[in-house]
Design a protein around this motif. Sequence first.
Motif, PDB file in Angstrom:
ATOM      1  N   PRO A 264       0.706  -1.139  -0.029  1.00  0.00           N
ATOM      2  CA  PRO A 264       0.076  -0.017  -0.107  1.00  0.00           C
ATOM      3  C   PRO A 264       0.879   1.288   0.003  1.00  0.00           C
ATOM      4  CG  PRO A 264       0.131  -0.845   2.122  1.00  0.00           C
ATOM      5  CD  PRO A 264       0.729  -1.901   1.308  1.00  0.00           C
ATOM      6  N   TRP A 265       0.332   2.496  -0.449  1.00  0.00           N
ATOM      7  CA  TRP A 265       0.895   3.543  -0.523  1.00  0.00           C
ATOM      8  C   TRP A 265       2.361   3.849  -1.322  1.00  0.00           C
ATOM      9  CZ3 TRP A 265       0.106   1.711   4.845  1.00  0.00           C
ATOM     10  CH2 TRP A 265      -1.230   1.604   5.111  1.00  0.00           C
ATOM     11  N   ALA A 266       2.341   2.888  -2.298  1.00  0.00           N
ATOM     12  CA  ALA A 266       3.574   3.025  -2.971  1.00  0.00           C
ATOM     13  C   ALA A 266       3.874   4.210  -3.777  1.00  0.00           C
ATOM     14  CB  ALA A 266       3.352   1.869  -3.985  1.00  0.00           C
ATOM     15  N   VAL A 267       2.960   4.998  -4.004  1.00  0.00           N
ATOM     16  CA  VAL A 267       3.109   6.335  -4.564  1.00  0.00           C
ATOM     17  C   VAL A 267       2.807   7.366  -3.576  1.00  0.00           C
ATOM     18  CG1 VAL A 267       2.480   7.802  -6.490  1.00  0.00           C
ATOM     19  CG2 VAL A 267       2.692   5.318  -6.826  1.00  0.00           C
ATOM     20  N   SER A 268       3.423   8.380  -3.544  1.00  0.00           N
ATOM     21  CA  SER A 268       3.542   9.531  -2.276  1.00  0.00           C
ATOM     22  C   SER A 268       2.234  10.383  -2.887  1.00  0.00           C
ATOM     23  CB  SER A 268       4.657  10.238  -2.319  1.00  0.00           C
ATOM     24  OG  SER A 268       4.859  11.063  -3.340  1.00  0.00           O
ATOM     25  N   GLY A 269       1.446  11.148  -1.921  1.00  0.00           N
ATOM     26  CA  GLY A 269       0.610  12.257  -2.271  1.00  0.00           C
ATOM     27  C   GLY A 269       1.115  13.112  -3.098  1.00  0.00           C
ATOM     28  N   PRO A 270       2.155  13.604  -2.980  1.00  0.00           N
ATOM     29  CA  PRO A 270       2.659  14.843  -3.893  1.00  0.00           C
ATOM     30  C   PRO A 270       2.933  14.333  -5.291  1.00  0.00           C
ATOM     31  CG  PRO A 270       3.852  15.082  -1.771  1.00  0.00           C
ATOM     32  CD  PRO A 270       3.200  13.670  -1.664  1.00  0.00           C
ATOM     33  N   ALA A 271       3.359  13.066  -5.458  1.00  0.00           N
ATOM     34  CA  ALA A 271       3.734  12.491  -6.791  1.00  0.00           C
ATOM     35  C   ALA A 271       2.164  12.323  -7.261  1.00  0.00           C
ATOM     36  CB  ALA A 271       4.400  11.187  -6.632  1.00  0.00           C
ATOM     37  N   LEU A 272       1.472  11.684  -6.619  1.00  0.00           N
ATOM     38  CA  LEU A 272      -0.099  11.772  -7.171  1.00  0.00           C
ATOM     39  C   LEU A 272      -0.657  12.904  -7.747  1.00  0.00           C
ATOM     40  CD1 LEU A 272      -1.706   9.235  -4.569  1.00  0.00           C
ATOM     41  CD2 LEU A 272      -1.192   8.509  -7.001  1.00  0.00           C
ATOM     42  N   HIS A 273      -0.479  14.067  -7.027  1.00  0.00           N
ATOM     43  CA  HIS A 273      -0.973  15.330  -7.386  1.00  0.00           C
ATOM     44  C   HIS A 273      -0.363  15.882  -8.540  1.00  0.00           C
ATOM     45  CE1 HIS A 273      -2.492  19.624  -6.908  1.00  0.00           C
ATOM     46  NE2 HIS A 273      -1.149  20.022  -7.443  1.00  0.00           N
ATOM     47  N   ILE A 274       1.051  15.790  -8.570  1.00  0.00           N
ATOM     48  CA  ILE A 274       1.971  16.226  -9.911  1.00  0.00           C
ATOM     49  C   ILE A 274       1.456  15.538 -11.198  1.00  0.00           C
ATOM     50  CG2 ILE A 274       4.122  16.570 -10.653  1.00  0.00           C
ATOM     51  CD1 ILE A 274       5.043  17.229  -7.909  1.00  0.00           C
ATOM     52  N   ALA A 275       1.570  14.254 -10.831  1.00  0.00           N
ATOM     53  CA  ALA A 275       1.614  13.587 -12.089  1.00  0.00           C
ATOM     54  C   ALA A 275       0.171  13.257 -12.716  1.00  0.00           C
ATOM     55  CB  ALA A 275       1.813  12.059 -11.862  1.00  0.00           C
ATOM     56  N   THR A 276      -1.035  13.164 -11.876  1.00  0.00           N
ATOM     57  CA  THR A 276      -2.317  13.547 -12.304  1.00  0.00           C
ATOM     58  C   THR A 276      -2.477  14.533 -13.018  1.00  0.00           C
ATOM     59  OG1 THR A 276      -3.180  11.979 -10.453  1.00  0.00           O
ATOM     60  CG2 THR A 276      -4.779  13.276 -11.502  1.00  0.00           C
ATOM     61  N   GLU A 277      -2.032  15.520 -12.856  1.00  0.00           N
ATOM     62  CA  GLU A 277      -2.213  16.834 -13.443  1.00  0.00           C
ATOM     63  C   GLU A 277      -1.285  16.954 -14.861  1.00  0.00           C
ATOM     64  OE1 GLU A 277      -0.532  21.367 -12.674  1.00  0.00           O
ATOM     65  OE2 GLU A 277      -2.136  20.359 -11.223  1.00  0.00           O
TER      66      GLU A 277
END
Length: 342
Positions: A236-249
């Motif tokens: 679980p949680w392999a991808v960090s919250g900041p990475a999720l925000h940046i990459a989704t955008e």
Amino acid sequence: MGEKVPEKAQPAIRHGGNLGHARQLFPQAPEPWIDLSTGINPHSYAHSPIPASAFARLPEPGAVETLKNIAATAFSAPSGTHIAAAPGTQMLMPLLAHMAVQSGAKRCGVLSPTYAEHARTARIAGLAVTEVSEIRDLLAFDYAVVINPNNPDGRVSDRTELQGLAAAMRKKGGLLVVDEAFIETGHAQSLANATTSDGLIVLRSFGKFYGMAGVRLGFAVAHPDVAAELESRLGPWAVSGPALHIATEALGDHTWQDAMRLRLRDDSARLNEMMIETGLTIAGSTSLFTLVRDERVPHLFAHLMQHGILTRIFDERPKDIRFGLPGEEAEWVRLEAALAAF
């Protein structure tokens, strides 16, 4: 090249980007250093502000699913269920090699010369690794690796030939891994839309094209069962919250992507022209790096280091040197001056 016995302990291979070591070797070099050693886009994606909750909270599973769906669209993958998100494709390499061993694989073939971490992690997993120079030679193995376009020379492998290799691997229960870390910056055709069976896995990098290697994000595109197995092993949680925000955008920002491809194309042409004017021979390139082959490379590397410019050389190929792109205009001017003085 000869076949090598499996090794359990393999030291990490030296790569570009180590400015601290460069400063130790050349303490009198001018600052700031210019790092041209990594092949990473110097024009990073200008994302929106990261909310405080991305740092304070564990990443939401729903945010991961959203990213996977956007990534599937960006990569032309069949669906979000074909995507496994990881903290960098580097983390996926040993997982894939171990999965292959558990499925009965014993011998790994790597289309070379290329990025050396695939071979290293395969040896750690217990595979006997052979480096080959033709795609057809990979038919003899049950675990095969191709980087397309290739690093460090930009060589492009034919999509139809790779599809044939994947079909042959599937038929005998083997696996083809195609690493497309530089697919956005070369002329290769992606196989992400062909990952409908369990004989093919495509790796996609985020940090290279978007200029955000420090985010540590990468993807495997695979049959949903294989993607789910990779996610299980990552935990679980392999991808960090900041990475999720940046990459989704970023993965959904087609305007930026189109403009950046044009900018990198122009920058690459400028860099190649600079190499030619210096009397250097270009051995290959993508729009993020240029490989030069010359007898004077050891002297050129040291000369550039003395000018505070770090490039990428290769212990096993002493005539090769790879240049990434300068960023700001001041960096272009310094590189041109240093080459003129060589």
